[in-house]
Design an enzyme around this catalytic site. Structure first.
Site, PDB file in Angstrom:
ATOM      1  N   SER A 220       0.827  -1.221   0.000  1.00 33.08           N
ATOM      2  CA  SER A 220       0.000   0.000   0.000  1.00 33.08           C
ATOM      3  C   SER A 220       0.856   1.263   0.000  1.00 33.08           C
ATOM      4  CB  SER A 220      -0.915  -0.001   1.224  1.00 33.08           C
ATOM      5  OG  SER A 220      -0.156  -0.196   2.405  1.00 33.08           O
TER       6      SER A 220
ATOM      7  N   LYS B 105     -17.409  29.564 -28.719  1.00 31.88           N
ATOM      8  CA  LYS B 105     -17.851  28.984 -27.453  1.00 31.88           C
ATOM      9  C   LYS B 105     -17.024  29.371 -26.236  1.00 31.88           C
ATOM     10  CE  LYS B 105     -20.098  25.313 -27.124  1.00 31.88           C
ATOM     11  NZ  LYS B 105     -20.352  23.880 -27.025  1.00 31.88           N
TER      12      LYS B 105
ATOM     13  N   GLU C 256     -18.991  22.004 -14.862  1.00 31.96           N
ATOM     14  CA  GLU C 256     -19.345  20.654 -15.311  1.00 31.96           C
ATOM     15  C   GLU C 256     -18.516  19.596 -14.590  1.00 31.96           C
ATOM     16  OE1 GLU C 256     -20.526  20.863 -19.918  1.00 31.96           O
ATOM     17  OE2 GLU C 256     -18.695  21.931 -19.464  1.00 31.96           O
TER      18      GLU C 256
ATOM     19  N   SER D 166     -13.642  26.102 -27.135  1.00 32.72           N
ATOM     20  CA  SER D 166     -13.824  24.839 -27.829  1.00 32.72           C
ATOM     21  C   SER D 166     -12.730  24.720 -28.878  1.00 32.72           C
ATOM     22  CB  SER D 166     -15.190  24.818 -28.502  1.00 32.72           C
ATOM     23  OG  SER D 166     -15.167  23.903 -29.589  1.00 32.72           O
TER      24      SER D 166
ATOM     25  N   GLN E  90      -7.619  -2.047   4.521  1.00 26.35           N
ATOM     26  CA  GLN E  90      -6.627  -1.253   3.791  1.00 26.35           C
ATOM     27  C   GLN E  90      -7.275  -0.513   2.619  1.00 26.35           C
ATOM     28  OE1 GLN E  90      -2.592  -2.832   3.263  1.00 26.35           O
ATOM     29  NE2 GLN E  90      -2.934  -2.728   1.075  1.00 26.35           N
TER      30      GLN E  90
ATOM     31  N   THR F 221     -39.811  26.901  -9.720  1.00 27.12           N
ATOM     32  CA  THR F 221     -40.149  25.543  -9.279  1.00 27.12           C
ATOM     33  C   THR F 221     -40.378  24.784 -10.577  1.00 27.12           C
ATOM     34  OG1 THR F 221     -42.525  25.925  -9.205  1.00 27.12           O
ATOM     35  CG2 THR F 221     -41.316  26.388  -7.176  1.00 27.12           C
ATOM     36  N   HIS F 222     -39.998  23.521 -10.590  1.00 28.68           N
ATOM     37  CA  HIS F 222     -40.102  22.702 -11.815  1.00 28.68           C
ATOM     38  C   HIS F 222     -39.345  23.344 -12.984  1.00 28.68           C
ATOM     39  CE1 HIS F 222     -43.444  20.708  -9.669  1.00 28.68           C
ATOM     40  NE2 HIS F 222     -43.783  21.939  -9.329  1.00 28.68           N
TER      41      HIS F 222
HETATM   42  N1  ARG Z   1      -1.526  -1.372   5.485  1.00 32.52           N
HETATM   43  C1  ARG Z   1      -2.399  -1.864   6.490  1.00 32.52           C
HETATM   44  C2  ARG Z   1      -3.756  -1.155   6.425  1.00 32.52           C
HETATM   45  O1  ARG Z   1      -3.838  -0.193   5.788  1.00 32.52           O
HETATM   46  C3  ARG Z   1      -1.812  -1.626   7.835  1.00 32.52           C
HETATM   47  C4  ARG Z   1      -2.178  -2.634   8.848  1.00 32.52           C
HETATM   48  C5  ARG Z   1      -1.654  -3.957   8.454  1.00 32.52           C
HETATM   49  N2  ARG Z   1      -1.927  -4.905   9.463  1.00 32.52           N
HETATM   50  C6  ARG Z   1      -1.817  -6.193   9.233  1.00 32.52           C
HETATM   51  N3  ARG Z   1      -2.065  -6.979  10.214  1.00 32.52           N
HETATM   52  N4  ARG Z   1      -1.481  -6.670   8.072  1.00 32.52           N
HETATM   53  O2  ARG Z   1      -4.722  -1.543   6.992  1.00 32.52           O
END
Ligand code: ARG
Length: 457
Positions: A22, A282, A289, A276, A321, A154-155
């Site tokens: 992560s 334009k 948007e 555009s 996670q 309204t509407h």
């Molecule tokens: N990267 C993990 C999370 O975001 C951290 C905790 C990980 N804990 C574990 N027991 N693997 O949740």
């Protein structure tokens, strides 16, 4: 290196390691992770669980790691999975054995819960600032166009005249509810989970109150199983963000309509419009948007996390996670939307002649005509009926109310007399002088109140 392989003899499969890592997105938790670790090390020393010399080394090591990260010198390693492991490994590299003591009486499970809470708290404060700026821009635009009238719809049909400021202040109210919602979310985010360990709590004599104080958190989590697996505060942030984006999206939609040639009520500043590539005439409202479009993505993040959380058994599961990318995206989307939208509002030009003309056109004063008859003694339903017939008569003749002769009025009710011609857009506005109404004096009060709530320029 991977010091969490523990009982395993093999390294992780490369694809599996990549899949679980992560660090590519949770690196941004580093300030909170480091703050949490510094507080934890101090607490361990205070409790005599580690020596104060070791705590010193840890604290100094962490401070220099923070610098390395901020100067872009830190090497994040995907094989170390997440932000906690990256920082801890570097700490051990820098200060040796002492670094290995930091994780005493702690787990990544309570650590990540803390990081996410600290991140969310800071984020809520930025969100509140963004909301305030937006509110102030609305108030300034309303103040600069105090006398401007427009049709209230309204509407999406012209209904009754209103002050342009009244229309804008409707959005002030929505945003004030958003402010309340984020403040409320803050209360349940402001909880200190350390001491929950992996799941059951920790078997050391720690001082959780001290940790909370060090980290500036007001409450202690009361159940370790809940604390490591509670992500309600993230759901609440995302829910509040979804509602807030919905509000922005509604205003975005109005600005898109208003800036079309069909309405021609406002002109966007060039800095907030785009051309555009093939149609030179334009001037497109792309920012509005995109705000409208990005609303869907914030809703999606909320739904995604609700779905992830559904049916998760206690306590921590790796599914959790998945909370991060969604929250980060909601935060980045909401904060940037607020920022650009504020700029767009600040530079918006209101075409008062056009809104005013629209406010006076058609049979927009029909309600006032009915109210007139009521004041002369008719029952409202009867008055409504009379005016309805009058409108279809006038429409057939191609005349406006003011172009009808008194004799024509009288054909519909003997209650009509000369003073019917004193019904105007102004009289219509002025008559609506209850709290929350569009009478100029009430809108002036509402503006004053809004200024007090949101603060000066
Ligand atoms: N990267 C993990 C999370 O975001 C951290 C905790 C990980 N804990 C574990 N027991 N693997 O949740």
């Amino acid at each position: 290196m991977s010091n969490i392989r523990g009982r395993f003899q093999k390294g992780a499969d490369e694809a599996a390691a990549k899949y679980t890592a992560s660090i590519s997105f949770d690196w941004r938790l580093y300030p909170y992770d480091i703050a949490g670790s510094i507080a934890h090390a101090k607490m361990l020393a205070k409790q005599g669980i580690i020596s104060s010399q070791d705590a010193e080394k840890i604290t100094r090591g962490l401070a220099s790691i923070k610098e390395e990260i901020e100067q872009g010198k830190f090497q994040f390693k995907p094989e170390l999975e997440d932000i906690h492991m990256n920082i801890e490994a570097r700490l051990i590299e820098k200060v040796g054995e002492a670094g290995g003591k930091l994780h005493t009486a702690r787990s990544r499970n309570d650590q990540i819960a803390l990081d996410m809470r600290l991140f969310t708290m800071e984020t809520i404060n930025y969100t509140l600032l963004g909301l305030k700026d937006f509110q102030k821009a609305l108030i300034s635009l309303a103040e600069a166009n105090k006398e401007v009238t427009m049709p209230g719809y309204t509407h999406l049909q012209r209904a009754q005249p209103v002050l342009f400021a009244h229309h804008l202040l409707a959005y002030f109210e929505m945003l004030q509810r958003d402010v309340d919602r984020f403040n409320d979310c803050l209360k349940r985010t402001d909880v200190m989970p350390l001491g929950s360990g992996a799941a059951a709590g920790v078997a050391y004599s720690i001082d959780r109150e001290f940790l909370a104080k060090e980290l500036g958190l007001r409450q202690l989590s009361q159940n370790s199983l809940d604390a490591v697996s509670d992500r309600d505060f993230i759901l609440e942030y995302e829910a509040a963000a979804s509602i807030c984006m919905m509000h922005l999206s509604r205003l975005a939609e109005e600005i898109i309509l208003w800036s079309s040639s069909e309405f021609d009520f406002v002109e966007l500043d060039e800095a907030y419009a785009t051309g555009s590539s093939i149609m030179p005439q334009k001037k497109n409202p792309d920012i509005a948007e995109l705000v409208r479009g990005k609303t869907g993505r914030v809703y999606g993040r909320l739904l995604a996390l609700l779905t992830t959380m559904k049916a998760l058994p206690l306590s921590y599961n790796r599914d959790l996670q998945e909370d991060k990318e969604g929250l980060f995206d909601c935060v980045d989307t909401l904060l940037s939307s607020l920022e650009v939208f504020t700029g767009m509002i600040k530079t918006l030009r209101v075409k008062a002649e056009n809104t005013g003309r629209a406010a006076g056109q058609g049979y927009i004063l029909a309600t006032d005509l009915a109210d007139y008859l009521v004041r002369k003694g008719a029952a409202f339903r009867t008055a409504h009926d009379i005016v309805a017939r009058l409108v279809s008569y006038a429409a057939e003749k191609g005349k406006s109310f003011s172009e009808l002769k008194l004799t024509e009025y009288k054909k519909f009710s003997p209650l009509f007399s000369d003073d019917v011609y004193s019904i105007t857009v102004e009289s219509s506005l002025t008559a609506r002088d209850n709290i929350g109404g569009t009478a100029p004096q009430m809108v002036a009060k509402a503006l004053f109140r809004a200024r007090n709530i949101a603060g000066g320029n």
